[in-house]
Design an enzyme around this catalytic site. Structure first.
Site, PDB file in Angstrom:
ATOM      1  N   SER A   1      11.145  30.538 -34.871  1.00  0.00           N
ATOM      2  CA  SER A   1      10.439  29.590 -35.791  1.00  0.00           C
ATOM      3  C   SER A   1       8.719  29.497 -35.940  1.00  0.00           C
ATOM      4  O   SER A   1       8.101  28.013 -36.780  1.00  0.00           O
ATOM      5  CB  SER A   1      11.284  28.264 -35.621  1.00  0.00           C
ATOM      6  OG  SER A   1      12.435  28.487 -36.447  1.00  0.00           O
TER       7      SER A   1
ATOM      8  N   ASN B   1       8.124  40.443 -34.659  1.00  0.00           N
ATOM      9  CA  ASN B   1       9.504  41.329 -34.237  1.00  0.00           C
ATOM     10  C   ASN B   1      10.290  41.290 -35.299  1.00  0.00           C
ATOM     11  O   ASN B   1      10.714  40.020 -35.906  1.00  0.00           O
ATOM     12  CB  ASN B   1       9.961  39.820 -33.083  1.00  0.00           C
ATOM     13  CG  ASN B   1      11.871  41.158 -33.113  1.00  0.00           C
ATOM     14  OD1 ASN B   1      12.263  42.350 -33.809  1.00  0.00           O
ATOM     15  ND2 ASN B   1      12.814  40.263 -32.066  1.00  0.00           N
TER      16      ASN B   1
ATOM     17  N   LYS C   1      13.201  43.170 -36.174  1.00  0.00           N
ATOM     18  CA  LYS C   1      14.134  42.728 -36.130  1.00  0.00           C
ATOM     19  C   LYS C   1      15.338  43.753 -36.513  1.00  0.00           C
ATOM     20  O   LYS C   1      14.786  45.113 -37.272  1.00  0.00           O
ATOM     21  CB  LYS C   1      15.143  41.066 -36.025  1.00  0.00           C
ATOM     22  CG  LYS C   1      14.427  40.165 -35.708  1.00  0.00           C
ATOM     23  CD  LYS C   1      15.384  39.154 -35.755  1.00  0.00           C
ATOM     24  CE  LYS C   1      14.056  37.872 -35.582  1.00  0.00           C
ATOM     25  NZ  LYS C   1      15.190  37.095 -34.427  1.00  0.00           N
TER      26      LYS C   1
ATOM     27  N   HIS D   1      15.838  40.576 -25.523  1.00  0.00           N
ATOM     28  CA  HIS D   1      15.546  38.748 -26.915  1.00  0.00           C
ATOM     29  C   HIS D   1      16.891  38.821 -26.058  1.00  0.00           C
ATOM     30  O   HIS D   1      17.987  38.942 -26.206  1.00  0.00           O
ATOM     31  CB  HIS D   1      15.106  39.890 -28.028  1.00  0.00           C
ATOM     32  CG  HIS D   1      14.938  39.196 -29.161  1.00  0.00           C
ATOM     33  ND1 HIS D   1      16.031  38.060 -29.402  1.00  0.00           N
ATOM     34  CD2 HIS D   1      13.930  38.730 -29.544  1.00  0.00           C
ATOM     35  CE1 HIS D   1      15.750  37.397 -30.631  1.00  0.00           C
ATOM     36  NE2 HIS D   1      14.582  37.824 -30.697  1.00  0.00           N
TER      37      HIS D   1
ATOM     38  N   GLU E   1      19.146  37.705 -28.669  1.00  0.00           N
ATOM     39  CA  GLU E   1      20.096  38.494 -29.494  1.00  0.00           C
ATOM     40  C   GLU E   1      20.735  39.744 -28.378  1.00  0.00           C
ATOM     41  O   GLU E   1      21.580  39.945 -28.961  1.00  0.00           O
ATOM     42  CB  GLU E   1      19.222  39.015 -30.691  1.00  0.00           C
ATOM     43  CG  GLU E   1      19.206  37.374 -32.119  1.00  0.00           C
ATOM     44  CD  GLU E   1      17.724  37.929 -32.875  1.00  0.00           C
ATOM     45  OE1 GLU E   1      17.432  39.320 -32.645  1.00  0.00           O
ATOM     46  OE2 GLU E   1      17.431  36.794 -32.758  1.00  0.00           O
TER      47      GLU E   1
ATOM     48  N   GLY F   1      14.787  31.824 -35.458  1.00  0.00           N
ATOM     49  CA  GLY F   1      15.615  32.360 -36.733  1.00  0.00           C
ATOM     50  C   GLY F   1      16.136  30.900 -37.389  1.00  0.00           C
ATOM     51  O   GLY F   1      16.502  30.967 -38.377  1.00  0.00           O
TER      52      GLY F   1
ATOM     53  N   GLU G   1      10.993  31.978 -25.403  1.00  0.00           N
ATOM     54  CA  GLU G   1      12.040  31.696 -26.941  1.00  0.00           C
ATOM     55  C   GLU G   1      13.281  31.024 -26.609  1.00  0.00           C
ATOM     56  O   GLU G   1      13.804  31.077 -26.060  1.00  0.00           O
ATOM     57  CB  GLU G   1      12.276  32.893 -26.925  1.00  0.00           C
ATOM     58  CG  GLU G   1      11.431  34.074 -27.353  1.00  0.00           C
ATOM     59  CD  GLU G   1      11.669  35.608 -28.427  1.00  0.00           C
ATOM     60  OE1 GLU G   1      10.460  35.322 -29.406  1.00  0.00           O
ATOM     61  OE2 GLU G   1      12.212  35.859 -28.676  1.00  0.00           O
TER      62      GLU G   1
HETATM   63  C1  PEP Z   1      12.520  36.365 -32.890  1.00  0.00           C
HETATM   64  O1  PEP Z   1      13.155  36.582 -32.411  1.00  0.00           O
HETATM   65  O2  PEP Z   1      11.527  36.467 -31.969  1.00  0.00           O
HETATM   66  C2  PEP Z   1      12.083  35.261 -33.209  1.00  0.00           C
HETATM   67  C3  PEP Z   1      11.422  34.778 -32.156  1.00  0.00           C
HETATM   68  O3  PEP Z   1      12.266  34.527 -34.399  1.00  0.00           O
HETATM   69  P1  PEP Z   1      11.763  33.372 -35.614  1.00  0.00           P
HETATM   70  O4  PEP Z   1      10.085  33.729 -35.433  1.00  0.00           O
HETATM   71  O5  PEP Z   1      12.632  33.778 -36.875  1.00  0.00           O
HETATM   72  O6  PEP Z   1      12.442  32.175 -35.211  1.00  0.00           O
END
Ligand code: PEP
Length: 250
Positions: free
Chosen positions: A214, A9, A11, A96, A98, A174, A168
């Site tokens: 992460s 992803n 973003k 997601h 966000e 992040g 997630e």
């Molecule tokens: C995400 O935004 O779906 C995600 C997993 O981000 P990150 O790997 O940066 O934590």
């Protein structure tokens, strides 16, 4: 049998030239890929068509990061599921955290987006996960159950089985604070059991449930070796071709 999948992803990162460069690097690095994992990348909308041309005849598949909750018409700035399908993309990330948090996407909106995605022969990568306060107050299972019940559990089985789910935990996205393999396994097994109860054993067994939050080259192997973790949804590390390849090869 369910598939192991690694999805990136991106973003709101990369201009089109930067994105094309990243894809070319990835195509190069993965040119001799013989593994069995499905590989998906989700660049910004503006890149979809160009990226699709760059990944033709490779092992990489294309996703969008969102889609409109309406079919077409006077919705300035929105991008419909049909428009995404016409770029050659095959997947759409929905739900997601966000988007839930910054754009107030409700369960109702997400269900509508999921339905439109499916009507356009696109496969949703549907995200669920709890906030830190919900985990700290032992509400993580109840939160995820509610997120499923007010959205994709309203789908008939024939639609639900076209989904990929991504667990997630919001506190891990992040932040560099990854869920432990045990925490991930526990939640994935819990989600799979909910699918057994809502649909049936076979549907649950065949569902790919990705871990996101992460996930990096140094922790992917252990996460992916958990029985109910079927790969990952990768944010930050998907922007570095070498890291993304390392995660795919985990
Ligand atoms: C995400 O935004 O779906 C995600 C997993 O981000 P990150 O790997 O940066 O934590």
């Amino acid at each position: 049998m369910r598939k192991m999948i690694v999805a990136g992803n991106w973003k709101m990162n990369t201009t089109l030239p930067e994105g094309e460069k990243l894809v070319k690097e990835l195509v190069d690095l993965l040119s001799d890929y013989k593994g069995e994992k499905g590989i998906i990348i989700a660049p910004p909308f503006t890149h979809l068509n160009a990226v699709n041309n760059l990944i033709t005849n490779t092992s990489i598949h294309l996703a969008a990061q969102n889609c409109a909750s309406e079919e077409s018409g006077a919705y300035t700035g929105e991008v419909s599921a049909a428009m995404i399908a016409a770029t050659g993309a095959k997947y759409v990330i929905l739900g997601h955290s966000e988007r839930r948090e910054y754009f107030n996407e409700s369960g109702e909106t997400l269900l509508r987006k999921t339905q439109l995605t499916l009507q356009n022969q696109l496969n949703p990568i549907f995200c669920i996960g709890e906030q830190l306060t919900q985990r700290e107050s032992e509400q993580h299972e109840a939160t995820v159950k509610k997120q499923l019940e007010e959205t994709v559990f309203k789908l008939p089985k024939s639609d639900f089985e076209k989904l990929i789910l991504a667990y997630e935990p919001v506190w891990a996205i992040g932040t560099g604070k990854v869920a432990s393999p045990e925490q991930a396994q526990e939640m994935h097994a819990f989600i799979r059991q909910l699918i057994v109860e809502k649909y049936d054993e076979k549907t649950a067994e065949n569902m790919s449930i990705l871990y996101g939050g992460s996930c990096k080259p140094n922790n992917a192997t252990e996460l992916f070796s958990q029985q109910d973790v079927d790969g990952g949804l990768i944010g930050g590390a998907s922007l570095k071709a070498e890291d993304f390849r390392a995660i795919i090869n985990s």
